[in-house]
Design a protein around this motif. Structure first.
Motif, mmCIF file in Angstrom:
data_model
loop_
_atom_site.group_PDB
_atom_site.id
_atom_site.type_symbol
_atom_site.label_atom_id
_atom_site.label_comp_id
_atom_site.label_asym_id
_atom_site.label_seq_id
_atom_site.Cartn_x
_atom_site.Cartn_y
_atom_site.Cartn_z
ATOM 1 N N LEU A 196 0.827 -1.221 0.000
ATOM 2 C CA LEU A 196 0.000 0.000 0.000
ATOM 3 C C LEU A 196 0.855 1.262 0.000
ATOM 4 C CD1 LEU A 196 -2.790 -0.970 2.572
ATOM 5 C CD2 LEU A 196 -2.928 -0.988 0.070
ATOM 6 N N GLY A 197 2.167 1.102 0.282
ATOM 7 C CA GLY A 197 3.045 2.263 0.322
ATOM 8 C C GLY A 197 2.996 3.008 1.633
ATOM 9 N N VAL A 198 2.641 2.300 2.709
ATOM 10 C CA VAL A 198 2.510 2.907 4.037
ATOM 11 C C VAL A 198 3.682 2.442 4.907
ATOM 12 C CG1 VAL A 198 1.057 3.092 6.092
ATOM 13 C CG2 VAL A 198 0.002 2.954 3.824
ATOM 14 N N PRO A 199 4.452 3.376 5.501
ATOM 15 C CA PRO A 199 5.632 3.006 6.284
ATOM 16 C C PRO A 199 5.313 2.566 7.712
ATOM 17 C CG PRO A 199 5.479 5.389 6.111
ATOM 18 C CD PRO A 199 4.348 4.837 5.293
ATOM 19 N N LEU A 200 5.175 1.253 7.884
ATOM 20 C CA LEU A 200 4.948 0.658 9.198
ATOM 21 C C LEU A 200 6.287 0.363 9.868
ATOM 22 C CD1 LEU A 200 3.236 -0.896 11.381
ATOM 23 C CD2 LEU A 200 3.489 -2.915 9.912
ATOM 24 N N TYR A 201 6.365 0.664 11.169
ATOM 25 C CA TYR A 201 7.560 0.352 11.956
ATOM 26 C C TYR A 201 7.089 -0.224 13.289
ATOM 27 C CZ TYR A 201 10.494 2.835 8.621
ATOM 28 O OH TYR A 201 11.155 3.210 7.479
ATOM 29 N N ARG A 202 7.615 -1.406 13.665
ATOM 30 C CA ARG A 202 7.140 -2.075 14.889
ATOM 31 C C ARG A 202 8.329 -2.650 15.662
ATOM 32 N NH1 ARG A 202 3.019 -6.327 13.356
ATOM 33 N NH2 ARG A 202 4.875 -7.371 12.573
#
Length: 238
Positions: A196-202
């Motif tokens: 989706l082009g969404v920058p997830l960081y976990r």
């Protein structure tokens, strides 16, 4: 088997087959037999060993049910492919391909709208606060269901942070001996958000850290690469 799963077994079979059809060719190559035969083997394992034991967490009324029933078709796939000499890591690659192709199949305009939603801190915060309330009400009825909390302020350097406090996927893996799959199932979040082009960081997961999963979104940065799996990249992300 809970009555909900028994009554919806045909629907669940159709939904889950929809995931694995994206890796039809790879399944045939790994098993050395037609996809239809491999699928029936996977579904047989899923129905007997997983669906039989799933907790009821609210059924169609909560989105978390699909998270549970959908994620574990990949566990069933991995267990069946072990019979053909495929490692868990090899199955994890098929999980990523299936998820990647699933989200790439979403029309570009729809993906653009989804990306826009997740790029708006105000909008996504409002959406997930509503989800928090729904999950709290549901967990009061069905203990062990998903419990979540939208964090204010978000984690440092992030525009949005959301914690999963209780995760039925993790709890099921620990109870029934599927722990080796959990890091790879968690990695699928990066696949979805990445496409989706969404920058997830976990940095935390319920499984690895035993406390919570944190879903933090950043602004103005690129999504993390999701293969090899994020947890293997040595950057501190889970």
């Amino acid at each position: 088997m809970h009555e909900y799963y028994r009554n919806n077994i045909l629907k669940l079979k159709k939904e889950n087959e929809g995931y694995l059809r994206f890796v039809k060719v790879e399944l045939e190559q790994n098993a050395g037999k037609p996809y239809s035969e491999v699928w029936e083997e996977i579904w047989g394992f899923y129905e007997k060993n997983l669906l039989e034991h799933f907790p009821y967490i609210g059924g169609d009324k909560v989105s978390g049910t699909k998270n549970l029933t959908g994620a574990y078709i990949f566990v069933a796939m991995g267990e069946v492919l072990k019979r053909y000499g495929v490692s868990v890591e090899g199955s994890a690659r098929l999980m990523v391909l299936a998820y990647e192709r699933k989200y790439q199949a979403i029309p570009r305009p729809v993906r653009a709208v989804m990306r826009k939603i997740f790029s708006s801190p105000r909008l996504v915060t409002k959406m997930y606060r509503k989800k928090d309330r729904e999950n709290t009400e549901n967990a009061a009825k069905y203990p062990g269901s998903f419990e979540t909390k939208t964090m204010q302020p978000p984690a440092e350097g992030c525009v949005f942070t959301y914690h999963t406090l209780v995760c039925p996927l993790s709890d099921f893996a620990k109870k029934y001996g599927y722990k080796e799959y959990m890091p790879y199932l968690c990695n699928l979040d990066y696949v979805m958000f990445g496409v989706l082009g969404v920058p997830l960081y976990r940095r935390h997961t319920c499984f690895a850290n035993g406390d919570y999963c944190d879903f933090s979104l950043k602004s103005g940065v690129q999504p993390l690469p999701y293969w090899p799996p994020v947890f293997t990249q040595g950057k501190g992300y889970q």
